[in-house]
Design a protein around this motif. Sequence first.
Motif, PDB file in Angstrom:
ATOM      1  N   SER A   1       0.839  -1.190   0.000  1.00  0.00           N
ATOM      2  CA  SER A   1       0.000   0.000   0.000  1.00  0.00           C
ATOM      3  C   SER A   1       0.878   1.244   0.000  1.00  0.00           C
ATOM      4  CB  SER A   1      -0.886  -0.008   1.252  1.00  0.00           C
ATOM      5  OG  SER A   1      -1.625   1.180   1.343  1.00  0.00           O
ATOM      6  N   ARG A   2       0.590   2.171  -0.934  1.00  0.00           N
ATOM      7  CA  ARG A   2       1.392   3.380  -1.043  1.00  0.00           C
ATOM      8  C   ARG A   2       0.838   4.441  -0.098  1.00  0.00           C
ATOM      9  NH1 ARG A   2       1.909   4.352  -7.436  1.00  0.00           N
ATOM     10  NH2 ARG A   2      -0.184   3.486  -7.407  1.00  0.00           N
ATOM     11  N   SER A   3       1.447   4.584   1.063  1.00  0.00           N
ATOM     12  CA  SER A   3       0.963   5.560   2.035  1.00  0.00           C
ATOM     13  C   SER A   3       2.078   5.919   3.005  1.00  0.00           C
ATOM     14  CB  SER A   3      -0.233   5.013   2.812  1.00  0.00           C
ATOM     15  OG  SER A   3       0.175   3.886   3.596  1.00  0.00           O
ATOM     16  N   TYR A   4       1.945   7.068   3.654  1.00  0.00           N
ATOM     17  CA  TYR A   4       2.867   7.521   4.690  1.00  0.00           C
ATOM     18  C   TYR A   4       2.123   7.537   6.020  1.00  0.00           C
ATOM     19  CZ  TYR A   4       6.118   9.141   1.075  1.00  0.00           C
ATOM     20  OH  TYR A   4       6.995   9.210   0.022  1.00  0.00           O
ATOM     21  N   GLU A   5       2.677   6.862   6.997  1.00  0.00           N
ATOM     22  CA  GLU A   5       2.025   6.827   8.299  1.00  0.00           C
ATOM     23  C   GLU A   5       1.871   8.224   8.882  1.00  0.00           C
ATOM     24  OE1 GLU A   5       3.768   4.166  11.041  1.00  0.00           O
ATOM     25  OE2 GLU A   5       3.538   2.394   9.773  1.00  0.00           O
ATOM     26  N   GLY A   6       2.853   9.102   8.572  1.00  0.00           N
ATOM     27  CA  GLY A   6       2.784  10.456   9.110  1.00  0.00           C
ATOM     28  C   GLY A   6       1.608  11.247   8.566  1.00  0.00           C
ATOM     29  N   ALA A   7       1.028  10.811   7.446  1.00  0.00           N
ATOM     30  CA  ALA A   7      -0.123  11.505   6.862  1.00  0.00           C
ATOM     31  C   ALA A   7      -1.443  10.842   7.242  1.00  0.00           C
ATOM     32  CB  ALA A   7       0.021  11.556   5.343  1.00  0.00           C
ATOM     33  N   ALA A   8      -1.378   9.814   8.050  1.00  0.00           N
ATOM     34  CA  ALA A   8      -2.592   9.094   8.425  1.00  0.00           C
ATOM     35  C   ALA A   8      -3.452   9.939   9.351  1.00  0.00           C
ATOM     36  CB  ALA A   8      -2.222   7.777   9.100  1.00  0.00           C
ATOM     37  N   THR A   9      -4.737   9.623   9.400  1.00  0.00           N
ATOM     38  CA  THR A   9      -5.649  10.283  10.324  1.00  0.00           C
ATOM     39  C   THR A   9      -6.053   9.301  11.402  1.00  0.00           C
ATOM     40  OG1 THR A   9      -7.533   9.677   8.940  1.00  0.00           O
ATOM     41  CG2 THR A   9      -6.511  11.816   8.521  1.00  0.00           C
ATOM     42  N   GLY A  10      -6.749   9.784  12.387  1.00  0.00           N
ATOM     43  CA  GLY A  10      -7.181   8.915  13.455  1.00  0.00           C
ATOM     44  C   GLY A  10      -6.705   9.402  14.812  1.00  0.00           C
ATOM     45  N   ARG A  11      -6.929   8.570  15.818  1.00  0.00           N
ATOM     46  CA  ARG A  11      -6.631   8.964  17.197  1.00  0.00           C
ATOM     47  C   ARG A  11      -5.165   9.295  17.399  1.00  0.00           C
ATOM     48  NH1 ARG A  11      -4.865   6.092  21.340  1.00  0.00           N
ATOM     49  NH2 ARG A  11      -5.127   4.150  20.169  1.00  0.00           N
ATOM     50  N   ARG A  12      -4.276   8.525  16.777  1.00  0.00           N
ATOM     51  CA  ARG A  12      -2.841   8.755  16.984  1.00  0.00           C
ATOM     52  C   ARG A  12      -2.373  10.098  16.437  1.00  0.00           C
ATOM     53  NH1 ARG A  12       0.861   4.115  14.957  1.00  0.00           N
ATOM     54  NH2 ARG A  12      -0.422   4.386  13.089  1.00  0.00           N
ATOM     55  N   ALA A  13      -3.095  10.624  15.441  1.00  0.00           N
ATOM     56  CA  ALA A  13      -2.687  11.886  14.827  1.00  0.00           C
ATOM     57  C   ALA A  13      -3.278  13.101  15.526  1.00  0.00           C
ATOM     58  CB  ALA A  13      -3.093  11.897  13.355  1.00  0.00           C
ATOM     59  N   THR A  14      -4.089  12.866  16.556  1.00  0.00           N
ATOM     60  CA  THR A  14      -4.713  13.986  17.262  1.00  0.00           C
ATOM     61  C   THR A  14      -3.650  14.886  17.880  1.00  0.00           C
ATOM     62  OG1 THR A  14      -6.648  12.622  17.772  1.00  0.00           O
ATOM     63  CG2 THR A  14      -6.325  14.622  19.090  1.00  0.00           C
ATOM     64  N   GLY A  15      -3.755  16.164  17.633  1.00  0.00           N
ATOM     65  CA  GLY A  15      -2.817  17.111  18.230  1.00  0.00           C
ATOM     66  C   GLY A  15      -1.559  17.348  17.420  1.00  0.00           C
ATOM     67  N   TRP A  16      -1.396  16.628  16.310  1.00  0.00           N
ATOM     68  CA  TRP A  16      -0.213  16.863  15.474  1.00  0.00           C
ATOM     69  C   TRP A  16      -0.326  18.215  14.788  1.00  0.00           C
ATOM     70  CZ3 TRP A  16       1.534  11.935  12.362  1.00  0.00           C
ATOM     71  CH2 TRP A  16       1.899  10.930  13.262  1.00  0.00           C
ATOM     72  N   GLY A  17       0.777  18.935  14.741  1.00  0.00           N
ATOM     73  CA  GLY A  17       0.807  20.176  14.002  1.00  0.00           C
ATOM     74  C   GLY A  17       1.015  19.924  12.520  1.00  0.00           C
ATOM     75  N   ALA A  18       0.790  20.944  11.717  1.00  0.00           N
ATOM     76  CA  ALA A  18       0.984  20.829  10.269  1.00  0.00           C
ATOM     77  C   ALA A  18       1.504  22.148   9.733  1.00  0.00           C
ATOM     78  CB  ALA A  18      -0.322  20.459   9.574  1.00  0.00           C
ATOM     79  N   MET A  19       2.369  22.084   8.723  1.00  0.00           N
ATOM     80  CA  MET A  19       2.945  23.272   8.111  1.00  0.00           C
ATOM     81  C   MET A  19       2.700  23.175   6.601  1.00  0.00           C
ATOM     82  SD  MET A  19       6.906  24.632   8.193  1.00  0.00           S
ATOM     83  CE  MET A  19       7.005  24.471   9.969  1.00  0.00           C
ATOM     84  N   ARG A  20       1.662  23.881   6.138  1.00  0.00           N
ATOM     85  CA  ARG A  20       1.286  23.776   4.726  1.00  0.00           C
ATOM     86  C   ARG A  20       2.326  24.439   3.832  1.00  0.00           C
ATOM     87  NH1 ARG A  20      -3.384  22.600   2.145  1.00  0.00           N
ATOM     88  NH2 ARG A  20      -4.461  22.474   4.130  1.00  0.00           N
TER      89      ARG A  20
END
Length: 207
Positions: free
Chosen positions: A20-39
């Motif tokens: 599967s072509r995906s990056y865990e760092g781009a995943a959504t869900g409970r583990r990603a809650t509170g992660w910052g992002a820099m567009r």
Amino acid sequence: MMGLVSSLFDRAKSALRPASRSYEGAATGRRATGWGAMRNQHGAAQAARAPLGYRARYLVANNPHAAAGKAAHVSSLVGTGIVPAVTGTLAARWTAWTDEADADGLMDFYGLTALMVGGMVVDGEALALLIATPAGLRIRVLDPDQLDASLTRPLPEGGRIVNGVEFDMFGSRVAYWIVKERPEIGLGLNLQPVRVPAEDVVHLFRP
């Protein structure tokens, strides 16, 4: 026996299945809650420039660990300083100039170098003017706040000013918009930025 063959066949198919072509760092869900992002990194840097600099200065002034970290970085980056591989008359002239390099007469060339590198470590950048005087070239270190970072606008013929740095239509730096007096001094001084050609400015930063 048939069950074993079927199991081996299923494992082989699983091994051949494309990953599967995906990056865990781009995943959504409970583990990603509170992660910052820099567009947009450049936009984020523009917005964070002043707050980061002020906080870093505060830490270096009040936290011995931060002060020691700055000193270690400066020592590592500067070392013994710039020493040209020359002898005789050229070496003597260089040595004489290093003692007189500071336009304010407070330190020698090596002190100016350490001062600018220290400014880059804490503020993210350091600025200096190259001044031609009757006595020869002199260097004046500026406070980074003297670069008018509020000045951003397009220019005719495709140029632009971004955070006080002027670029031509090809993206080359051609000038800096600098307040010649330190803003905090006040005293009714002229605090309007003036255009200084890029060849007269030393802008030290990590790209």
